[in-house]
Design a protein around this motif. Structure first.
Motif: not given
Length: 307
Positions: A38-41, A176-189, A280-286
């Motif tokens: 599947s594609g990116n989150t 890893p699935y939190v660190l490297y999924d930029s949608c879940i972590n709101r592009s924190i890196i 982090l959850d679905e309510h976390t905003s940028d």
């Protein structure tokens, strides 16, 4: 004579994808199968996953369900192995144990699910090979050979997480699935880099490194991925090579609720490095993430007398 197309197997780009995908892909392709990922989150993927469950699940699991929606109608099988244990003295997160069942309960219709159990604590790989042999109707010796070749040929996933030099070195902890999924972590890196931080991440450790970190704890952790997060914290605290540490934790993650407190205790025994837990959850905003990390970096600079 028209050549028959290969059987396609779908892998959702979530959860253990971020650790085991190279081996999974090499294994399935050795068996002559066509692997589709599947594609990116995206926020849309997350919303689809949230809409599939009313349960109190962590965001990464909800995201996984969204990825299943994205790919299920375009493949012949879904590959969702039941990871129980990958080492003798620990288990995987309980949600991994029941992941195939959660998917079946939440989403219908589905193509056949390859949910073969991976349980090193009970009989090694025999049950895993037997299950895949039964589902795909292939000789078990062929399955074993393909897996052996995959282990020897597959490399690790590489991530573009190198950063430009900054005035502050910030370590990121997390699964890893939190660190490297930029949608879940709101592009924190990317946000940390934009604020002048040099981001440091380490998720792969030898058993010796893990044992050293566990020796400082009152009791060895039972959860494999949790041990890696704590070992990562130990690595950065021991070497004193960073100015601050941010631990990314999923709301509703039971094991993470323990590991974040364990890291707090570990911190008291080692160098006093500024440490923040970012939930982090679905309510976390940028904006919310940006505000938190701006405040954290400002605090470190004030401590250093730069602000």
């Amino acid at each position: 004579m028209k050549q028959m197309s290969k059987i396609s197997v779908g892998i959702p780009r979530a959860l253990l994808y971020y650790e085991f995908f190279p081996v999974w892909k090499a294994f399935l392709e050795e068996l002559g199968l066509n692997v589709i990922v599947s594609g990116n989150t995206t926020d849309r993927v997350v919303r689809r996953g949230i809409g599939s469950t009313g349960g109190d699940l962590c965001l990464p699991v909800k995201t996984f369900l969204g990825h299943v929606h994205e790919i299920k109608d375009s493949v012949d099988f879904l590959f969702i192995p039941r990871y129980i244990s990958i080492e003798e003295d620990a288990y995987m997160c309980p949600k991994f144990l029941g992941l195939p069942d959660m998917v079946r309960a939440a989403i219908s219709p589905l193509p056949p699910v390859i949910d073969s159990p991976m349980n090193i604590k009970k009989g090694g790989l025999k049950e895993f090979f037997d299950s895949i042999s039964n589902v795909l109707r292939k000789d078990k010796r062929v399955i074993e050979s393909a897996y052996s070749k995959a282990l020897s040929s597959a490399g690790a996933i590489t991530y573009n997480d190198s950063s430009s030099s900054g005035d502050l070195k910030i370590a990121l902890l997390g699964r890893p699935y939190v660190l490297y999924d930029s949608c879940i972590n709101r592009s924190i890196i990317q946000r940390l880099k934009s604020l002048g931080a040099d981001v440091k991440i380490k998720t792969m450790f030898s058993q010796e490194e893990i044992k050293k970190a566990m020796s400082l704890l009152p009791k060895v952790l039972y959860w494999s991925t949790g041990k890696e997060v704590v070992t990562s914290a130990y690595h950065f605290m021991k070497k004193s090579v960073v100015d601050g540490i941010i631990n990314l934790v999923s709301v509703a993650c039971g094991p993470d609720s323990f590991t974040s407190e364990i890291i707090n205790g570990l911190k008291k025994k080692m160098d006093d490095i500024p440490y923040m837990v970012l939930y982090l959850d679905e309510h976390t905003s940028d904006v919310g993430v940006l505000t938190r990390i701006e405040g954290f970096l400002d605090m470190i600079r004030r401590k250093r007398g730069e602000a």
